[in-house]
Motif scaffolding. Sequence first.
Motif, short mmCIF file in Angstrom:
data_model
loop_
_atom_site.label_atom_id
_atom_site.label_comp_id
_atom_site.label_asym_id
_atom_site.label_seq_id
_atom_site.Cartn_x
_atom_site.Cartn_y
_atom_site.Cartn_z
N ASP A 25 -18.44 -7.10 13.48
CA ASP A 25 -18.08 -7.92 14.63
C ASP A 25 -18.52 -7.27 15.93
OD1 ASP A 25 -16.52 -10.09 15.92
OD2 ASP A 25 -15.52 -8.31 16.73
N ILE A 59 -4.45 -2.53 12.75
CA ILE A 59 -5.65 -3.32 12.50
C ILE A 59 -6.20 -3.15 11.10
CG2 ILE A 59 -6.40 -3.64 14.86
CD1 ILE A 59 -8.16 -1.27 14.54
N SER A 60 -5.77 -2.18 10.36
CA SER A 60 -6.40 -2.05 9.05
C SER A 60 -5.43 -1.60 7.96
CB SER A 60 -7.55 -1.06 9.16
OG SER A 60 -7.04 0.19 9.56
N MET A 96 -6.21 3.86 6.96
CA MET A 96 -7.54 4.17 6.44
C MET A 96 -7.39 4.66 5.00
SD MET A 96 -9.55 5.94 9.41
CE MET A 96 -9.56 5.32 11.06
N TYR A 111 -13.62 0.89 11.60
CA TYR A 111 -13.11 0.66 10.26
C TYR A 111 -12.52 -0.74 10.16
CZ TYR A 111 -10.38 1.23 6.03
OH TYR A 111 -9.85 1.07 4.76
N ALA A 112 -11.84 -1.13 11.23
CA ALA A 112 -11.27 -2.47 11.23
C ALA A 112 -12.36 -3.51 11.01
CB ALA A 112 -10.55 -2.73 12.54
N ASP A 132 -11.26 -4.24 1.08
CA ASP A 132 -10.48 -3.02 1.01
C ASP A 132 -11.22 -1.93 0.24
OD1 ASP A 132 -8.38 -1.60 1.77
OD2 ASP A 132 -6.97 -2.40 0.27
N ARG A 166 0.86 -1.19 0.00
CA ARG A 166 0.00 0.00 0.00
C ARG A 166 0.89 1.23 0.00
NH1 ARG A 166 -5.36 -1.16 3.04
NH2 ARG A 166 -5.36 1.09 3.02
N SER A 197 -13.83 -3.11 7.40
CA SER A 197 -12.97 -3.55 6.30
C SER A 197 -12.85 -5.08 6.31
CB SER A 197 -11.59 -2.91 6.39
OG SER A 197 -10.98 -3.27 7.60
N HIS A 198 -13.08 -5.64 7.46
CA HIS A 198 -13.13 -7.08 7.57
C HIS A 198 -14.29 -7.64 6.74
CE1 HIS A 198 -12.29 -10.87 9.40
NE2 HIS A 198 -13.46 -10.96 9.97
N THR A 244 -10.43 -11.33 15.75
CA THR A 244 -11.32 -10.83 14.71
C THR A 244 -10.56 -10.08 13.61
OG1 THR A 244 -11.67 -8.78 15.88
CG2 THR A 244 -13.19 -10.58 16.36
N VAL A 245 -9.33 -9.68 13.90
CA VAL A 245 -8.60 -8.91 12.90
C VAL A 245 -7.60 -9.84 12.24
CG1 VAL A 245 -7.17 -6.88 12.55
CG2 VAL A 245 -8.89 -6.90 14.34
N ASP A 246 -7.52 -9.76 10.94
CA ASP A 246 -6.64 -10.71 10.28
C ASP A 246 -5.47 -10.05 9.57
OD1 ASP A 246 -8.15 -9.45 8.49
OD2 ASP A 246 -9.00 -11.24 7.55
#
Lengths: 651, 219, 312, 487
Positions: free
Chosen positions: D205, B172-173, B176, D178-179, D187, B57, D182-183, B122-124
């Motif tokens: 979630d 976690i993401s 943004m 957002y986490a 994206d 990114r 986006s899950h 929950t976050v991958d």
Amino acid sequence: MFPVYDGLYLSLMLVPAVFGVVVGAVPSKHAKAASASLCGWSALMGALAYPLFLYGGTVSYTFPVPSAWGPYSVLMDDLSSMIVSISSVVFLAVLSHMMRSASAPRNGKYASLACTLFIACVLAMCADTVMLLLMAWETVTLATFLMSLRGKNGTAAWKFFVIAHVGGLMVICSFLAMASYADGQTLSSWSDLSTVMGVPASCGVIVLLFVGFGTKLGLIPFHVWMPDLYSSAPTHTSALMSTVSSNVAVLVLFKSVFGYVGVSDEMYVLAVILMAASSFTAIWGALESLVQTEPKRILAYSSMENMALVLLCFSLGMLFSDGGSPGLITMVLVAGLFHALNHSVFKSLMMLTVGSAEDCTGETAMERMGGLAKLMPAFSIVSLVAVLSMAAVPPFNGFASEWLMVQSLMGGEGIHMTEIILPLGVAVVGISGMMAAVSYARLYGFMFLGRPRSERRVSKMIGASSLAPMVLLALLCFAMGIFATDIMGRLAGGIGASTTIPSDDSYMAHLAGTLNVPMLAGILLVSVFAVSGLSRVFRKKSTRSPTWDCGTPLTEEMQYSSVGFSQPLVRVFHPLYGDVMELSDDESSKDCKRYSIRFAEPFAERLYVPLSNLVMKGAKYVGRTQNGNIQSYFGYILIVLVTLLVAVRFI
Amino acid sequence: MDVVISGNLIDLCVVAMLLLSMLAMTTTRIAQLLNAFAVQSLFLAFLAFVVADSTGRSELYVLGAITLAVKVAGIPWAMKNTAVRLHAGREVDSTMGIPGSLLISAALIIVAYLVTEPLMATVDTITRNCLAMSMSVILIGLFMMVTRRKAMTEAVGLLMMENGLFLGIMSISYGMPLVVEIGIFFDVLMVAVIIGIFALRISRAFDTIDTSVLRRLKE
Amino acid sequence: MTCVILSLSQAALMIALSPLFAGILRKTKARMQHRVGSSVFQPYRDVAKLFRKSETVSKDASWLFRFIPYVCFGSMVLLSLMTPFVLADVAAPYGDLISMVYIFTLYRFMMVLGGLEGGSVFGGMGSSREMMMSVLIEPSLLLSLMALSGLTGGSTVMSDIPPALIGMGVIVLAPALVLAASSFFITLLAENARVPFDNPSTHLELTMVHEGMLIEYSGRGLGLMELSSMMRIMIFASMIGALFFPWGIALTSSPADLAVGVASMLLKVLMIMLAIAAIESYLAKYRLFRLPNLLTASFALSLLAMISLYIL
Amino acid sequence: MTLGVELLIIIPVAAALLSLAMPSGKTAAVVSVACSAAVILVSLPICIKALGGEATEYGLWYVDRLSAVFILVIGVVGLMSAMYSYGYLSRDVEEKEISSKDERQYHMMFNLFVAAMLSVCIVSSMGILWITIEITTLVSAFLVGFYRRNSALEATWKYLMICSVGITLGLVGITLMYASSSHVLGDDPGALNWPVLYEAAAGLDPTLIKMAFVFVIIGFGTKMGLVPMHTWLPDAHSQSPTPVSAMLSAALLNCALYAILRFQMIADVAVPGFASMLMIGFGMLSLAAAAAFILISKDIKRMLAYSSIEHMGIIAIGFGIGTPLAVFGALFHIIAHSMTKPLVFFSAGNVIQGYGTRDMDEVRGLRKTMPFTAFMLGAGTLAIVGLPPFSVFVGEITILSGAVSAGMYHVAALTVVFIVLVFAGFTRNIFKMMPGDVATGAKVPRGLSRSLPMALLLVITLLLGLFMPEGVSNALWSIADWFSGAV
């Protein structure tokens, strides 16, 4: 009635008052007169409500503009129109007395507020939607508060305002609770909600209603505002507050408890509790009225006592619904409503009396009045009527309603578990009624009789314009006494129409033979005038001489004092009074001390003062968190954040 | 870069950031504090590059560059200058001793671990382990604001919180949407500038930047 | 029509006889105290003398002062028309127990106002004490009457009570009735300013109640007030005789019944007067602040009457 | 069809630049008034369309029913404050408290402030929403610190620092949200756009959303004035110029509330009941603390600030209860509070300028000294404490009604208790100032620019309380139904 005429009548009644509100606010010399006359017209129209009801039936109207909760609508049924009529007459009388009274505020704003009060009272009495009712009822509070502000009485008025607001919120909550069970906002479609609500909820609602309206009617311990406010507010405010707005409270309370909620026979315990509360209030009011030294304070406690009797009747109505005959329930409710109406007539008369007396003498303490009967005989006759009605003496109206109360208490024998309660109820009515009578005798005796008790001479005589409304009210006192059975019958009809209590005429029919006020009045008048006529015919010489003075010339102060007058009773009931003996230095001489007794209202001293101290202490404690230190502020955020995060994680 | 290596690098950066937060809690000099902040920001920027490289990114490069310019160089430099100009003194005034602060910071780290633990599942993203760390950095930053008296140290606490926040955003993401990200970054810059303006005004008005004099508005 | 005539004539009889019974009371009392005492007809003479005399009115008194004796007298006339005396059911359309209590209130209220007229200290004191007593009397008066009406089925119409009691026979001499009657008797003493509540034959400043209120009255006014108070005790006595112990009262207007009624009633009133005389001779007047004890006792008695009505 | 939502930002920004270029402070004030009026005019078609149920969405912008309410409220409050600023600041200039240049700068910042607040309500992305809220803080900081007194600086410092901390925490919340989105959405660059989030809410979630909402309510709650994050609020409100206090109280707090509501709507779908519980909890805490503070406050503007906290608490409770009735009440209460509070602030501003003090114990004889202001202050007080026929009454009892009909009797009971305490404190403090003789030395402020907005606000709050046209009621009900998921 036809819908067009309903609207026409209502607008003839309300629109002038609305204009009156605006006109009164205009800064002009004539604003007061204009606004008051507009209000007078409205009150006149209001007085026609019951005749019009008899002629054309229920008046109902929906205003063209809706509120946030749907439309505003008005329904003037049997009971409402009767009470509107009588209240309007009272309003008219008070208003016309106000026009010339020396002590009434001279600006137009007062009249403008009176207009507001009138509109609010009428709308509250005949509101048919919840929102209109609640708004009107709160506006009654607001208008009376603003009307009672005068000079430096802010604290007294504020106390009233806060307590009345507490009550108002209770009323609001109870109506909201009812609304959540009923379908729709239309009050006339609500009936017997207790069947839907269940007993606990409906008991809760009834308690809220009693206490909520009780704050206005002086239910213990919400009565503490009354004496202060009555004595410091303008006379006409007190007059309207204790009569017209009490009528509103009584009517709405009645309709809500017996119509909307509906009483069921499981409410026995609640009824007994309410009975106890109102009995205690009645006795308390009567007791306290004995030691007051200002006529208006006496009247405040007397209002409390009378309204407590009304509440007593309502709670008896609840009690009787457990096994009593419908006729009996109706009778006790009639007694309550009738007493409220009577109270509004004789109390307004008495308030005007006191106001006029204060205008004439410039005194507010009973201790410094006296001898008015000799100076103004017409005034004293009219006032005697008021006093006699208040003391429940035949043939005036107060007698009729108290008679009915006692009668229904006696007639309630044999109902489930009431063996002990009813005799006690009778005793309460008896003792509080008699104590009140004592305090009225004292009031009248020390204002009107004897020698003037201060050097100040009466500065001006009462004018015909002030006397006329009082004569009207006095005649009404007499008429309502004479036609008592007829009025009771009509009230019973109204009760049947607005509640689910089945109408039962048996008791009323029996009544007509028992209570015969015209007969009593007739015999009394005939015998009094026959004997006095005879004695006029055989006239003997009559000489005037000074009162027997045992050889010492009598001065103004050498009379029995009003405090001394009630002293025997005070001694008997001593433990109940919160009297404080105070020893102070005498200004006139160094070696002398002066004893004085102060009668402090125990509820104010023992309940309200500690309560407000507690609240203020708590508030100060909370206030310390705002300590000006930004680090603590960050700390609060950190603590809340961590706490919540942990809580969310584990709960 | 190899996923394992980048993963290790990320972990390294994150741990370093947390350690620098702890270090900041123990400093007694303003200069040290600012240095700690600058180094922490440096790790943040480095982290952004690593994540950008491993996820492809490219906007994260921009972010890293801005961080480098502003937080590593600009703000610490400006602050040092101001501190000298204002004769703010070299000491960091704290309402709490160092051992106490460290203990509470440690407790906050534990709290951060506890509360983020269910989120890990929950976050991958590859950076998801950083979540607890970023939460710790945020909480410690806030705690620094609670204990420090001077306006400047409070501002540093706020900036450290923001470092933790950016760490969290990345962890976690992967960041943004760019518009948002850039906007947020400039906002933060604006905050710093405006806080600086007012700190100047305050120091002129009160002859100190010790905020304990700012206690007159209270009940 | 006969009903009206009978009613009027029995009221007239009551009014006419009341000074006589007052005289009997005084005479008995005198004899019990080993005095000769004045004639039983002395009250008639007193009243007649007062009616003939000219009146002196205080300079400070208003119109009300002259008006009050007429109202007091009028209310007693009204009451004597309401009370069953010889015949039980004459007063039906208006003769009601509760009204009666309130008419007594009117009488007392007016008398108290009269005491306050003129601004005399004695008057004020008398009024003040009278009011204290009346507050304490009121509940027991109402309750004893309530017990009475409860005993006879809940009616408060006076003419319903004698037939109901007589119809129940002697079993009705239940505790309830006796208790209620004794409570009522105490209220009789208190209401009529008798010993131990008040001493009717004294004018000592510190003790008087009833006489204090009358102190400014003279001539015709005083005469009317005296007459009214004699009528009051008569009415109370005949209430006991006709309502609590009605045996002998005429239930129909047949001459035989009426004769029995007159005889039995006079006897009962005489007994009550003798009882009062006995009490007055053997008891002293109580201190003012001991009176509440007595009145509370009366209240307790009437409350007991109510309770025994249901429990026994 | 695009309706030019951008104009809502462009107009005030342009006006800001223009007012800086104006020759005098007074003309700058006229520019502000004109700008606010123009904003209302421009927003009307957008809002009417949105209230009709048709959301406008393009580019960065998103305006739906909920935003429309807030836009209109900000517009009206802005207009009233701009008018009042005219007289208020020229008085300050006369007294040499500020210079004419300051006045122009004020108007520049004022217009920027309006722009920032409007932008909060019209953006689509939650990230940008965060940015705009941060901008409102930054812009208003200059307005709060406008009088460069020490106390004003102190207030500004606290305002800036506390709100920055809060807003940072809010951003954590947004990040967590957002986490989770986006899950679900992958994206997607629109994964932070509110409509997209709302669509996908059911799949988010729950654990993340819970935590996100905790951060959001603490973060934005700081800005909204929820206790115990409210600490900046009384300082900032009391130190800023009165029209700004009115703006802060009646518009800015609403902006933060707006942000919370957006999140609550998502959270309610994802984790039913959780957000409501927090809203009620914080609302009740705010109400309770505000009641205590009002009882002890002496400074009139601080008291009004606490009253704002109280009303924000009530509104939060309303939204927390979440039934259509309660939400309707809360929406109504937002409007009612925003129309009433400026009225009270403006009359308090007159008192402050007239007597030269904010201490209520030092003000006496208001009724005779300034009859108009006294009348307005009295009416405003009665309105704000919730007496009929004013609109706050309707809002309060509708929320209470919602609580009662939802079976939350304890909530209703506690609310009533605290409302009574507020009532007692507020009326005592205000009505104490009324009686007495004419105060000597008071400089009575006059002028149409002061009285007109006050009169207008009084009429608005009165009419809102008494009547509600069916169109408005339908619009509010539709929002309420939508919000509470009843549709």
